[in-house]
Structure formats: structure tokens, C-alpha cells
Design a protein around this motif. Structure first.
Motif, PDB file in Angstrom:
ATOM      1  N   VAL A 285      71.276  41.253   3.832  1.00  0.00           N
ATOM      2  CA  VAL A 285      71.061  42.318   4.814  1.00  0.00           C
ATOM      3  C   VAL A 285      70.667  43.619   4.109  1.00  0.00           C
ATOM      4  O   VAL A 285      70.992  43.842   2.942  1.00  0.00           O
ATOM      5  N   TYR A 286      69.959  44.481   4.850  1.00  0.00           N
ATOM      6  CA  TYR A 286      69.487  45.758   4.316  1.00  0.00           C
ATOM      7  C   TYR A 286      70.665  46.651   3.937  1.00  0.00           C
ATOM      8  O   TYR A 286      71.647  46.756   4.675  1.00  0.00           O
ATOM      9  N   GLN A 287      70.556  47.300   2.763  1.00  0.00           N
ATOM     10  CA  GLN A 287      71.587  48.250   2.344  1.00  0.00           C
ATOM     11  C   GLN A 287      71.050  49.676   2.263  1.00  0.00           C
ATOM     12  O   GLN A 287      71.631  50.592   2.808  1.00  0.00           O
ATOM     13  N   ARG A 288      69.898  49.871   1.585  1.00  0.00           N
ATOM     14  CA  ARG A 288      69.375  51.222   1.407  1.00  0.00           C
ATOM     15  C   ARG A 288      67.916  51.195   0.963  1.00  0.00           C
ATOM     16  O   ARG A 288      67.400  50.163   0.534  1.00  0.00           O
ATOM     17  N   ASP A 289      67.263  52.359   1.066  1.00  0.00           N
ATOM     18  CA  ASP A 289      65.916  52.535   0.517  1.00  0.00           C
ATOM     19  C   ASP A 289      66.023  52.818  -0.977  1.00  0.00           C
ATOM     20  O   ASP A 289      67.085  53.216  -1.473  1.00  0.00           O
ATOM     21  N   GLY A 290      64.910  52.630  -1.680  1.00  0.00           N
ATOM     22  CA  GLY A 290      64.882  52.948  -3.101  1.00  0.00           C
ATOM     23  C   GLY A 290      63.448  53.028  -3.595  1.00  0.00           C
ATOM     24  O   GLY A 290      62.490  52.838  -2.835  1.00  0.00           O
ATOM     25  N   VAL A 291      63.282  53.335  -4.859  1.00  0.00           N
ATOM     26  CA  VAL A 291      61.963  53.418  -5.490  1.00  0.00           C
ATOM     27  C   VAL A 291      62.058  52.799  -6.874  1.00  0.00           C
ATOM     28  O   VAL A 291      63.022  53.044  -7.613  1.00  0.00           O
ATOM     29  N   MET A 292      61.065  51.983  -7.226  1.00  0.00           N
ATOM     30  CA  MET A 292      61.009  51.391  -8.560  1.00  0.00           C
ATOM     31  C   MET A 292      59.650  51.697  -9.163  1.00  0.00           C
ATOM     32  O   MET A 292      58.627  51.178  -8.700  1.00  0.00           O
ATOM     33  N   LYS A 293      59.633  52.587 -10.157  1.00  0.00           N
ATOM     34  CA  LYS A 293      58.404  52.970 -10.844  1.00  0.00           C
ATOM     35  C   LYS A 293      57.311  53.378  -9.861  1.00  0.00           C
ATOM     36  O   LYS A 293      56.161  52.945  -9.950  1.00  0.00           O
ATOM     37  N   GLY A 294      57.705  54.199  -8.888  1.00  0.00           N
ATOM     38  CA  GLY A 294      56.759  54.720  -7.921  1.00  0.00           C
ATOM     39  C   GLY A 294      56.524  53.839  -6.716  1.00  0.00           C
ATOM     40  O   GLY A 294      55.813  54.226  -5.785  1.00  0.00           O
ATOM     41  N   ILE A 295      57.105  52.642  -6.695  1.00  0.00           N
ATOM     42  CA  ILE A 295      56.897  51.709  -5.580  1.00  0.00           C
ATOM     43  C   ILE A 295      58.100  51.771  -4.640  1.00  0.00           C
ATOM     44  O   ILE A 295      59.239  51.565  -5.068  1.00  0.00           O
ATOM     45  N   LEU A 426      52.652  44.603 -12.486  1.00  0.00           N
ATOM     46  CA  LEU A 426      53.166  45.793 -11.820  1.00  0.00           C
ATOM     47  C   LEU A 426      52.064  46.821 -11.630  1.00  0.00           C
ATOM     48  O   LEU A 426      51.957  47.453 -10.570  1.00  0.00           O
ATOM     49  N   SER A 427      51.210  47.001 -12.651  1.00  0.00           N
ATOM     50  CA  SER A 427      50.112  47.967 -12.552  1.00  0.00           C
ATOM     51  C   SER A 427      49.147  47.590 -11.433  1.00  0.00           C
ATOM     52  O   SER A 427      48.741  48.438 -10.625  1.00  0.00           O
ATOM     53  N   THR A 428      48.767  46.311 -11.382  1.00  0.00           N
ATOM     54  CA  THR A 428      47.868  45.837 -10.334  1.00  0.00           C
ATOM     55  C   THR A 428      48.513  45.992  -8.972  1.00  0.00           C
ATOM     56  O   THR A 428      47.882  46.447  -8.007  1.00  0.00           O
ATOM     57  N   PHE A 429      49.776  45.632  -8.884  1.00  0.00           N
ATOM     58  CA  PHE A 429      50.532  45.729  -7.634  1.00  0.00           C
ATOM     59  C   PHE A 429      50.582  47.193  -7.184  1.00  0.00           C
ATOM     60  O   PHE A 429      50.340  47.508  -6.021  1.00  0.00           O
ATOM     61  N   HIS A 430      50.885  48.092  -8.129  1.00  0.00           N
ATOM     62  CA  HIS A 430      51.016  49.519  -7.823  1.00  0.00           C
ATOM     63  C   HIS A 430      49.678  50.092  -7.347  1.00  0.00           C
ATOM     64  O   HIS A 430      49.621  50.859  -6.378  1.00  0.00           O
ATOM     65  N   THR A 431      48.583  49.695  -8.012  1.00  0.00           N
ATOM     66  CA  THR A 431      47.256  50.219  -7.646  1.00  0.00           C
ATOM     67  C   THR A 431      46.828  49.742  -6.266  1.00  0.00           C
ATOM     68  O   THR A 431      46.415  50.538  -5.418  1.00  0.00           O
ATOM     69  N   ASN A 432      46.927  48.432  -6.022  1.00  0.00           N
ATOM     70  CA  ASN A 432      46.416  47.850  -4.785  1.00  0.00           C
ATOM     71  C   ASN A 432      47.292  48.139  -3.572  1.00  0.00           C
ATOM     72  O   ASN A 432      46.779  48.278  -2.448  1.00  0.00           O
ATOM     73  N   LEU A 433      48.605  48.211  -3.776  1.00  0.00           N
ATOM     74  CA  LEU A 433      49.496  48.269  -2.624  1.00  0.00           C
ATOM     75  C   LEU A 433      50.289  49.569  -2.508  1.00  0.00           C
ATOM     76  O   LEU A 433      51.054  49.729  -1.562  1.00  0.00           O
ATOM     77  N   VAL A 434      50.093  50.471  -3.458  1.00  0.00           N
ATOM     78  CA  VAL A 434      50.757  51.779  -3.365  1.00  0.00           C
ATOM     79  C   VAL A 434      49.730  52.907  -3.444  1.00  0.00           C
ATOM     80  O   VAL A 434      49.645  53.748  -2.544  1.00  0.00           O
ATOM     81  N   VAL A 435      48.915  52.914  -4.523  1.00  0.00           N
ATOM     82  CA  VAL A 435      47.955  53.994  -4.712  1.00  0.00           C
ATOM     83  C   VAL A 435      46.870  53.978  -3.631  1.00  0.00           C
ATOM     84  O   VAL A 435      46.593  55.012  -2.999  1.00  0.00           O
ATOM     85  N   LEU A 436      46.252  52.812  -3.398  1.00  0.00           N
ATOM     86  CA  LEU A 436      45.169  52.737  -2.410  1.00  0.00           C
ATOM     87  C   LEU A 436      45.632  53.138  -1.006  1.00  0.00           C
ATOM     88  O   LEU A 436      44.948  53.918  -0.335  1.00  0.00           O
ATOM     89  N   PRO A 437      46.776  52.642  -0.510  1.00  0.00           N
ATOM     90  CA  PRO A 437      47.251  53.121   0.798  1.00  0.00           C
ATOM     91  C   PRO A 437      47.495  54.623   0.823  1.00  0.00           C
ATOM     92  O   PRO A 437      47.211  55.285   1.821  1.00  0.00           O
TER      93      PRO A 437
END
Length: 505
Positions: A285-295, A426-437
Motif C-alpha cells: 500500500v502507498y506510504q508517501r511521495d519521494g524523489v530518487m535522483k530527480g525522478i 537511469l539516464s535514459t529513463f530520466h530523459t524520456n520520462l522526466v525531462v521530456l514531460p
């Protein structure tokens, strides 16, 4: 040639209006485009190279850290005293996962066998596999509980068999032997004359059946027809439900295979998955929000009801016979051996379990399990699954190896399976799904702001130009003598007409 400022201002108003409209349209179209892109990249499809590779070969490094509960007072336990243990470890193993026999079906599902291999990592471990520890002997103490209702004479024969093969109530072996198997005359005897009684036909070890093995034939949904069903289990080993437990609800095979989940998660979403090792479906179950290396991520944890007994949480009644809350009885899928799963150090369990054993100190930070999920895609970013293996043991009359052991759920080992996305993935993931949006979102609001600002400035300029022209026209009229003369003649004519009217009256 003089520049017509009014026309230029109108041109900027038109351009600003177009930018504003484009930003507003993009505000509604952008999320839809992003959603389609996420769906395209999360469907299980060999054409989606990044997501398919992550699913099939799992390039993220996974590790299994094992901790043993070394028994400090075995002789005193046989006299009825409270067990005393000390934690030894971690002994860390690199876990390699690969899917084979991948077969796509016409109904939008895919089948596969997932193989796992473990390799010892000395540099990450507190010691090596030659380190010696003492733990309860499952072959003796577990079998004793299983046989306690047999006739007295049979129990005497069992005890004699233990003595013949020199099997005592406790084992003192190396970590490597306890993990992956050791030679035992009793094991050879049982496999020869009572085949199927033990989980493996070779050496007996706690993880002997896990190494170089698969987790069963999974058939899951690809998400091609419905992205909400991607990774969801359709069947396991041809089964759509289990038969280990007592209620239909407990026998359900729910959720995914435990590696990825459907995209577009909310804080109300849960993480259901089927675990062949636990012989049941589990749900975080959901506990909290967070951030991992900008994601951005959501952290999911085990609810206190996960291993609660039927008295504390009625839906778990089907997993009984139960003991204290915090223990899952897996004997029905472990050859009826009295084995229980819990959180490490009995975290989130009935406190009475801690009273029966010295040396346990549960904390959420060290012993709670969690999965950090990127909610937009359903991809785990950081995983730490921690579970403990326990043996229920007690004195059984006629089996002298059990001595005067007090009834206790004895912790044997606990292990953590962990991994996190890093490096090029992680870099590809961060670029495509964090930076681009983020860029798309910035563009849509940028166009709206720039368009509105352009319209405002251009409108002000146009207003000033128009006002300036009016002032120039008025000023020009007052300075022209001919115009002044015409005005005077008109005024005189009006005055003369007015006077004639007065005289006539």
C-alpha cells in the motif's frame, strides 16, 4: 519608408493570439500525447527496445543479502530455556534473472519461464561462505512436529532413525553448506525410500531449490488490448487459482509477477503481486511521495494486515491454522513442514513473539520492506523485499532429540532482495520520462504566457499610436487660420439667425 506602427501592433496581436491558442491547445493535447507515448513504451513488445529489455533481461543489478540467526545456547534450549541468538551477516549474493521460452499469444498474453542464479559477492559480505553458524535442524525438529500425532511406537522408530544417521536437533555448518546443500545420510535415505517427502532430491540446503531454477510458467497480459492489465498474471503453471488455502479469496492469483505494474498510478493504487515463494498473492500500500535522483516516486510498503492472523484480520482466516499475528503459515506448500514466514526480527508482529527469543531488535528502517515506483510508468526504481524464515519447534514425546524444548517460533534466517535503477538505464529513463514531460509542460505554459504578454504589449502600443494620431489631428486644426475663420463665420451665422427669430417674435 515610414513604419506603420499601428499595423505592426495589430500583427503582433495576431501572433500573440496564435501563440496563446497554441499553448491552450497544447495544454490539452500534450498530456494525451505523453499518455500515448507512455502506453507505447510500457506495452510488452519486442519493438519497444528499452522497456522490453528491462522486462526480459532485467539489466538492473539485484542482490540477495542473507542474515543467519546463530544459536548461542543450543544445550540450554534442549533443557527448556529461552533461545538466545545473534545475527550474523550479511552474506551477499548477486542475483541474475533472465526470462526464457518467451511466447506471445493471440489473446494479448505472453508466457515465459524466469530463471535465477546466485553468485557470492565477498566484497559486499561481512564474511565468507566458510564461516560456521549454528541453526535448528529442520530435518529433525521440523519432522518431529510433523510426526507428533503418529503412534508412539512410530515416533520411537523415527527417533532411532535420527540416531542412526547421527542427526541432532541443531546443525553447525558453514554458510555455504546451509545455503546450497550438504551431504546427509538421512536425506539420501528419505529420497530413496520416501521419495517426494523432501523438496529436493540432491543435497539438503535452505536455498538449494532456488539456485539455477525457475519460478514456474507465468502467463501475463502484454497490455496491447488494455494497458490497465499490462504485467497482470493471467495464469501460473496453467492455474488461474491456487488450492493451498481454505477460502477462494486466499487462493486467488492477483496482481503482477512482482517486477512491474501498470502505468498511471495514483496514491490510491496498490501493488498486488503473486509470489510463488510465499505461495500466495501479496499487496503493498502507498506510504508517501519521494524523489530518487530527480525522478518522482511513490513508496509502497507492507500493511500490518499482510501477515495478520484470522482473529485480527478476518480475510486472512483462509491462511490458517494461524499462530500469532505477523506469521504466515506456509506449511501447506512446503511439504507440511512447520515453517512460517514473517518480517525480519518479527517486525510488525505480535510483541509476544519477541518475548520467546533473546537477541531480536526490529526497526522499520532495517526490517521493513518497500518498493519505490515511478507512478507514471509503473516501473520500480528501488526495491527492498525483506522476509524471515522461522521454524515452529516444541518437545515431542518419544522423539528424544527434542529434549524439553519449549514451544517457540524460532527465527532461522532472514534475507533481503534489493536492486535499484542506475547508470545508463537511469539516464535514459530520466530523459524520456522526466525531462521530456517537463519540457513539454514548460512549453505549453510558456506559449500561453508569451502569447498573453505579446497581446498585452501590442494592444498598449496600438492604443498609444491611435491616441497620438487623435491628438495630432486636434492640434493641427487649432493652429490653421483658415479653419479658425470658418468657425467664426459659422458662429456669426448662428448668432444672426438667433437675433432674427427674437425680433419676429
Amino acid at each position: 519608408m515610414a513604419i506603420n506602427k499601428a499595423k505592426v501592433a495589430i500583427g503582433f496581436i495576431v501572433a500573440g493570439t496564435l501563440m496563446l491558442l497554441f499553448g491552450i491547445v497544447f495544454l490539452f493535447v500534450g498530456p494525451a500525447v505523453m499518455k500515448d507515448k507512455v502506453i507505447e513504451n510500457t506495452v510488452i513488445d519486442p519493438n519497444n527496445k528499452m522497456s522490453y529489455t528491462m522486462w526480459k533481461d532485467v539489466p538492473v543489478p539485484f542482490y540477495m543479502s542473507v542474515y543467519f540467526f546463530n544459536v548461542l545456547n543450543p544445550q540450554e534450549i534442549l533443557k527448556g530455556e529461552k533461545p538466545m541468538v545473534e545475527q550474523r551477516g550479511p552474506f551477499v549474493y548477486r542475483k541474475y534473472i533472465q526470462k526464457e521460452n518467451v511466447t506471445f499469444h493471440s489473446n494479448g498474453t505472453v508466457s515465459y519461464l524466469e530463471y535465477r542464479k546466485f553468485f557470492f559477492e565477498p566484497s559486499m559480505s561481512s564474511g565468507n561462505e566458510s564461516e560456521v553458524v549454528t541453526i535448528p535442524n529442520m530435518l529433525v525438529l521440523g519432522a518431529a512436529v510433523m510426526m507428533e500425532n503418529l503412534p508412539y511406537a512410530v515416533r520411537l522408530m523415527i527417533s532411532a532413525t535420527f540416531k542412526t544417521f547421527k542427526e541432532g536437533p541443531f546443525l553447525t555448518k558453514t554458510v555455504g553448506e546451509l545455503m546450497w546443500g550438504y551431504d546427509s545420510g538421512l536425506v539420501d535415505f528419505l529420497n530413496k525410500y520416501l521419495p517426494g517427502m523432501l523438496p529436493s532430491t540432491g543435497k539438503f540446503g535452505l536455498f538449494a531449490e532456488f539456485n539455477n531454477s525457475n519460478t514456474g510458467l507465468f502467463t501475463i497480459h502484454t497490455g496491447k488490448d488494455d494497458i490497465r492489465k499490462v504485467h497482470m498474471v493471467d495464469s501460473w503453471n496453467g492455474l488461474t487459482k491456487l488450492s493451498n488455502w481454505k477460502t477462494p479469496q486466499c487462493n486467488m492469483i492477483n496482481g503482477t509477477a512482482g517486477q512491474m505494474w501498470p502505468p498511471f498510478m495514483t496514491r490510491e493504487s496498490t501493488l498486488p503481486f503473486y509470489s510463488p515463494d510465499a505461495c500466495r498473492s501479496l499487496e503493498l500500500v502507498y506510504q508517501r511521495d519521494g524523489v530518487m535522483k530527480g525522478i518522482p516516486l511513490y513508496r509502497y510498503v507492507a500493511p500490518k494486515t499482510m501477515f495478520a492472523n484470522g482473529s485480527d484480520y478476518e480475510p486472512n482466516e483462509g491462511f490458517c491454522p494461524c499462530r500469532q499475528s505477523g506469521l504466515l503459515n506456509v506449511s501447506s506448500c512446503r511439504h507440511n513442514s512447520p515453517v512460517f514466514i514473517s518480517h525480519p526480527h518479527f517486525f510488525n508482529a505480535d510483541p509476544v513473539l519477541l518475548d520467546f527469543v533473546n537477541g531480536l531488535k526490529p526497526t522499520e528502517e532495517e526490517h521493513g520492506l518497500f518498493i519505490d515506483i515511478h507512478p507514471l510508468t509503473g516501473v520500480p526504481l528501488n526495491v527492498s523485499i525483506r522476509l524471515q524464515l522461522n521454524l515452529y519447534m516444541k518437545k515431542v514425546s518419544a522423539i528424544t532429540e527434542t529434549g524439553k524444548i519449549s514451544e517457540v517460533v524460532m527465527p532461522m534466517i532472514w534475507f533481503e532482495e534489493s536492486g535499484f535503477i542506475d547508470g545508463p538505464i537511469l539516464s535514459t529513463f530520466h530523459t524520456n520520462l522526466v525531462v521530456l514531460p517537463q519540457v513539454m509542460e514548460a512549453m505549453q505554459y510558456g506559449f500561453i504566457a508569451l502569447g498573453a504578454l505579446t497581446i498585452l504589449i501590442a494592444a498598449l502600443v496600438h492604443h498609444r499610436v491611435k491616441r497620438s494620431r487623435s491628438q495630432v489631428t486636434l492640434s493641427s486644426g487649432e493652429d490653421n487660420p483658415a479653419l479658425v475663420s470658418d468657425k467664426e463665420r459659422i458662429n456669426d451665422a448662428h448668432q444672426e439667425t438667433k437675433e432674427k427669430c427674437i425680433r419676429n417674435n
